[in-house]
Design a protein around this motif. Structure first.
Motif, PDB file in Angstrom:
ATOM      1  N   GLY A 112       1.102  -1.270  -0.067  1.00  0.00           N
ATOM      2  CA  GLY A 112      -0.150   0.031  -0.042  1.00  0.00           C
ATOM      3  C   GLY A 112       0.812   1.234   0.077  1.00  0.00           C
ATOM      4  N   LYS A 113       2.181   1.199  -0.358  1.00  0.00           N
ATOM      5  CA  LYS A 113       3.067   2.278  -0.532  1.00  0.00           C
ATOM      6  C   LYS A 113       3.382   2.965  -2.027  1.00  0.00           C
ATOM      7  CE  LYS A 113       5.543   0.643   3.961  1.00  0.00           C
ATOM      8  NZ  LYS A 113       6.733   0.072   4.186  1.00  0.00           N
ATOM      9  N   ILE A 114       3.717   4.218  -2.035  1.00  0.00           N
ATOM     10  CA  ILE A 114       3.745   4.925  -2.763  1.00  0.00           C
ATOM     11  C   ILE A 114       5.335   5.248  -2.607  1.00  0.00           C
ATOM     12  CG2 ILE A 114       3.811   7.110  -4.298  1.00  0.00           C
ATOM     13  CD1 ILE A 114       1.501   5.422  -4.873  1.00  0.00           C
ATOM     14  N   ASN A 115       6.229   4.713  -3.395  1.00  0.00           N
ATOM     15  CA  ASN A 115       7.716   5.145  -3.588  1.00  0.00           C
ATOM     16  C   ASN A 115       8.277   5.982  -4.520  1.00  0.00           C
ATOM     17  OD1 ASN A 115       7.821   2.972  -1.373  1.00  0.00           O
ATOM     18  ND2 ASN A 115       6.880   1.812  -3.115  1.00  0.00           N
ATOM     19  N   LEU A 116       8.885   6.859  -3.902  1.00  0.00           N
ATOM     20  CA  LEU A 116       9.657   7.874  -4.941  1.00  0.00           C
ATOM     21  C   LEU A 116      11.175   7.594  -5.221  1.00  0.00           C
ATOM     22  CD1 LEU A 116       8.080  10.984  -4.186  1.00  0.00           C
ATOM     23  CD2 LEU A 116       7.250   9.587  -5.920  1.00  0.00           C
ATOM     24  N   PHE A 117      11.904   7.175  -6.195  1.00  0.00           N
ATOM     25  CA  PHE A 117      13.116   7.038  -6.525  1.00  0.00           C
ATOM     26  C   PHE A 117      13.757   8.205  -7.465  1.00  0.00           C
ATOM     27  CE2 PHE A 117      11.289   2.979  -5.419  1.00  0.00           C
ATOM     28  CZ  PHE A 117      12.292   2.238  -4.663  1.00  0.00           C
ATOM     29  N   ARG A 118      14.792   8.256  -7.223  1.00  0.00           N
ATOM     30  CA  ARG A 118      15.501   8.893  -8.436  1.00  0.00           C
ATOM     31  C   ARG A 118      15.618   8.155  -9.743  1.00  0.00           C
ATOM     32  NH1 ARG A 118      15.518  13.990  -7.750  1.00  0.00           N
ATOM     33  NH2 ARG A 118      16.586  14.756  -5.666  1.00  0.00           N
ATOM     34  N   TYR A 119      15.459   8.778 -11.029  1.00  0.00           N
ATOM     35  CA  TYR A 119      15.547   7.890 -12.294  1.00  0.00           C
ATOM     36  C   TYR A 119      16.744   8.305 -12.924  1.00  0.00           C
ATOM     37  CZ  TYR A 119      14.282   6.242 -16.775  1.00  0.00           C
ATOM     38  OH  TYR A 119      14.396   5.434 -17.927  1.00  0.00           O
ATOM     39  N   PRO A 120      17.347   7.457 -13.583  1.00  0.00           N
ATOM     40  CA  PRO A 120      17.345   5.974 -13.497  1.00  0.00           C
ATOM     41  C   PRO A 120      17.662   5.453 -12.031  1.00  0.00           C
ATOM     42  CG  PRO A 120      19.328   6.356 -14.676  1.00  0.00           C
ATOM     43  CD  PRO A 120      18.667   7.798 -14.276  1.00  0.00           C
ATOM     44  N   CYS A 121      17.023   4.356 -11.738  1.00  0.00           N
ATOM     45  CA  CYS A 121      17.427   3.826 -10.458  1.00  0.00           C
ATOM     46  C   CYS A 121      18.321   2.183 -10.582  1.00  0.00           C
ATOM     47  CB  CYS A 121      15.865   3.355  -9.735  1.00  0.00           C
ATOM     48  SG  CYS A 121      16.033   2.652  -8.005  1.00  0.00           S
ATOM     49  N   VAL A 122      19.466   2.305 -10.481  1.00  0.00           N
ATOM     50  CA  VAL A 122      20.379   1.384 -10.819  1.00  0.00           C
ATOM     51  C   VAL A 122      21.072   0.835  -9.507  1.00  0.00           C
ATOM     52  CG1 VAL A 122      20.393   2.165 -13.162  1.00  0.00           C
ATOM     53  CG2 VAL A 122      22.088   2.944 -11.416  1.00  0.00           C
ATOM     54  N   VAL A 123      21.043   1.274  -8.373  1.00  0.00           N
ATOM     55  CA  VAL A 123      21.741   0.908  -7.257  1.00  0.00           C
ATOM     56  C   VAL A 123      20.850  -0.097  -6.662  1.00  0.00           C
ATOM     57  CG1 VAL A 123      22.775   1.372  -5.163  1.00  0.00           C
ATOM     58  CG2 VAL A 123      22.912   2.749  -7.095  1.00  0.00           C
ATOM     59  N   GLN A 124      21.340  -1.388  -6.268  1.00  0.00           N
ATOM     60  CA  GLN A 124      20.584  -2.368  -5.517  1.00  0.00           C
ATOM     61  C   GLN A 124      19.605  -1.806  -4.431  1.00  0.00           C
ATOM     62  OE1 GLN A 124      22.682  -6.000  -4.674  1.00  0.00           O
ATOM     63  NE2 GLN A 124      21.079  -7.239  -4.261  1.00  0.00           N
ATOM     64  N   LYS A 125      18.877  -2.098  -3.960  1.00  0.00           N
ATOM     65  CA  LYS A 125      17.734  -1.767  -2.916  1.00  0.00           C
ATOM     66  C   LYS A 125      18.007  -0.488  -2.692  1.00  0.00           C
ATOM     67  CE  LYS A 125      17.925  -6.162  -0.577  1.00  0.00           C
ATOM     68  NZ  LYS A 125      18.314  -7.029   0.620  1.00  0.00           N
ATOM     69  N   ALA A 126      17.845   0.683  -3.670  1.00  0.00           N
ATOM     70  CA  ALA A 126      18.191   2.070  -3.579  1.00  0.00           C
ATOM     71  C   ALA A 126      17.227   2.743  -2.791  1.00  0.00           C
ATOM     72  CB  ALA A 126      17.676   2.550  -5.196  1.00  0.00           C
ATOM     73  N   TYR A 163       5.218   6.806   0.996  1.00  0.00           N
ATOM     74  CA  TYR A 163       4.050   7.296   1.406  1.00  0.00           C
ATOM     75  C   TYR A 163       3.109   6.351   1.716  1.00  0.00           C
ATOM     76  CZ  TYR A 163       6.770  11.382   0.371  1.00  0.00           C
ATOM     77  OH  TYR A 163       7.650  12.300   0.232  1.00  0.00           O
ATOM     78  N   ILE A 164       2.391   6.372   2.775  1.00  0.00           N
ATOM     79  CA  ILE A 164       1.275   5.385   3.148  1.00  0.00           C
ATOM     80  C   ILE A 164      -0.135   6.170   2.966  1.00  0.00           C
ATOM     81  CG2 ILE A 164       0.369   3.557   4.813  1.00  0.00           C
ATOM     82  CD1 ILE A 164       3.188   3.172   5.656  1.00  0.00           C
ATOM     83  N   GLY A 165      -1.155   5.487   2.330  1.00  0.00           N
ATOM     84  CA  GLY A 165      -2.322   5.906   2.275  1.00  0.00           C
ATOM     85  C   GLY A 165      -3.264   4.863   2.170  1.00  0.00           C
ATOM     86  N   HIS A 166      -3.121   4.125   1.298  1.00  0.00           N
ATOM     87  CA  HIS A 166      -4.094   2.933   0.914  1.00  0.00           C
ATOM     88  C   HIS A 166      -3.982   1.895   1.793  1.00  0.00           C
ATOM     89  CE1 HIS A 166      -5.141   4.035  -3.169  1.00  0.00           C
ATOM     90  NE2 HIS A 166      -3.831   4.541  -3.378  1.00  0.00           N
ATOM     91  N   SER A 167      -5.095   1.266   2.067  1.00  0.00           N
ATOM     92  CA  SER A 167      -5.236  -0.014   3.053  1.00  0.00           C
ATOM     93  C   SER A 167      -5.192  -1.191   2.355  1.00  0.00           C
ATOM     94  CB  SER A 167      -6.546   0.202   3.922  1.00  0.00           C
ATOM     95  OG  SER A 167      -7.564   0.123   2.916  1.00  0.00           O
ATOM     96  N   SER A 168      -4.601  -1.281   0.881  1.00  0.00           N
ATOM     97  CA  SER A 168      -4.704  -2.299   0.422  1.00  0.00           C
ATOM     98  C   SER A 168      -3.360  -2.291  -0.744  1.00  0.00           C
ATOM     99  CB  SER A 168      -6.094  -2.888  -0.292  1.00  0.00           C
ATOM    100  OG  SER A 168      -5.803  -3.729  -1.221  1.00  0.00           O
ATOM    101  N   HIS A 169      -3.256  -2.970  -1.210  1.00  0.00           N
ATOM    102  CA  HIS A 169      -2.215  -3.154  -2.317  1.00  0.00           C
ATOM    103  C   HIS A 169      -2.525  -1.968  -3.387  1.00  0.00           C
ATOM    104  CE1 HIS A 169      -5.003  -5.980  -4.210  1.00  0.00           C
ATOM    105  NE2 HIS A 169      -4.582  -5.563  -5.409  1.00  0.00           N
ATOM    106  N   ILE A 170      -1.556  -1.619  -3.918  1.00  0.00           N
ATOM    107  CA  ILE A 170      -1.650  -0.660  -4.957  1.00  0.00           C
ATOM    108  C   ILE A 170      -1.710  -1.076  -6.541  1.00  0.00           C
ATOM    109  CG2 ILE A 170      -0.951   1.538  -6.094  1.00  0.00           C
ATOM    110  CD1 ILE A 170       0.267   2.573  -3.443  1.00  0.00           C
ATOM    111  N   THR A 171      -2.634  -0.925  -7.218  1.00  0.00           N
ATOM    112  CA  THR A 171      -2.472  -1.584  -8.548  1.00  0.00           C
ATOM    113  C   THR A 171      -1.812  -0.604  -9.512  1.00  0.00           C
ATOM    114  OG1 THR A 171      -4.713  -0.745  -9.039  1.00  0.00           O
ATOM    115  CG2 THR A 171      -4.475  -2.950  -8.084  1.00  0.00           C
ATOM    116  N   ARG A 172      -2.143   0.610  -9.767  1.00  0.00           N
ATOM    117  CA  ARG A 172      -1.351   1.644 -10.612  1.00  0.00           C
ATOM    118  C   ARG A 172      -0.992   2.820 -10.053  1.00  0.00           C
ATOM    119  NH1 ARG A 172      -0.856  -2.431 -12.899  1.00  0.00           N
ATOM    120  NH2 ARG A 172      -1.212  -2.704 -15.260  1.00  0.00           N
ATOM    121  N   ALA A 173       0.016   3.528 -10.130  1.00  0.00           N
ATOM    122  CA  ALA A 173       0.337   4.905  -9.842  1.00  0.00           C
ATOM    123  C   ALA A 173       1.005   5.508 -10.892  1.00  0.00           C
ATOM    124  CB  ALA A 173       1.110   4.792  -8.652  1.00  0.00           C
TER     125      ALA A 173
END
Length: 215
Positions: free
Chosen positions: A124-138, A143-153
């Protein structure tokens, strides 16, 4: 359906193939053999509409030539500029995965400023990364708002908002960003990028059937 960068083709997904429509000569269907062993789940166009990047449920990444209708070697795509990136697998998004379970991330979207990567996951999280994201486990901001899994963002055209769609919570969240309107934030650390509290829209998902037959 999704138009390519030059609006020459449309796409739709199926099991191991993508269908295209060429506008210049009317509506003509054609199959591109992506060589996938499972259902196609994500697809992106190159900037010149000549190539496709596709993912499957079997965690495959393939590249296809639109004109040739078949796969091309991944090594030949290293300098390709991509009009969009929504594939969950690929070189520019290899650092988004928190562990070894490659099913946790459901949605990937490169912002239109080509500086921020937005992902939605099973937690249920929205995650913001730098692009491109090439470092392992960057590192990312979450951000949390949804009470369930997120299908699209995804972001809107100006990147002023992120629209996220929940699964079981049947809700659409609209998040206001601080990286819209073409602001150049490449010189700032990721901690400076943030979202405001979302506006929440509860929706009942339904399917509308539309007849395409000529009258």
């Amino acid at each position: 359906f999704f138009f390519s960068s030059r609006r020459r083709h449309t796409r739709c997904s199926g099991v191991s193939w993508a269908r295209r429509c060429v506008q210049e000569t009317g509506v003509h269907g054609g199959k591109i053999n992506a060589g996938l062993t499972s259902a196609l789940i994500h697809l992106d166009w190159s900037d010149d509409s000549s190539l496709l990047a596709v993912n499957s449920q079997a965690h495959e990444l393939k590249f296809c030539s639109v004109d040739q209708g078949k796969n091309v070697a991944s090594s030949s795509t290293k300098d390709v500029k991509w009009f969009s990136w929504s594939c969950v697998f690929g070189f520019p998004v290899q650092g988004i995965w928190p562990g070894v379970d490659y099913t946790d991330v459901n949605s990937v979207w490169r912002a239109n400023n080509e500086q921020i990567l937005v992902t939605g996951d099973d937690f249920g999280k929205i995650n913001l990364f730098r692009y491109p994201c090439v470092v392992q486990k960057a590192k990312c901001k979450q951000y949390i708002g949804h009470s369930s899994h997120i299908t699209r963002a995804k972001t809107n055209k100006s990147d002023d908002y992120i629209i996220s769609v929940g699964g079981n919570d049947k809700s659409v969240f609209v998040w206001e960003t601080d990286f819209g309107n073409g602001n150049d934030i490449r010189s700032l650390p990721v901690s400076y990028t943030h979202l405001t509290l979302p506006t929440i829209y509860s929706v009942q998902i339904s399917v509308v059937a539309v007849s395409l037959k000529k009258k």
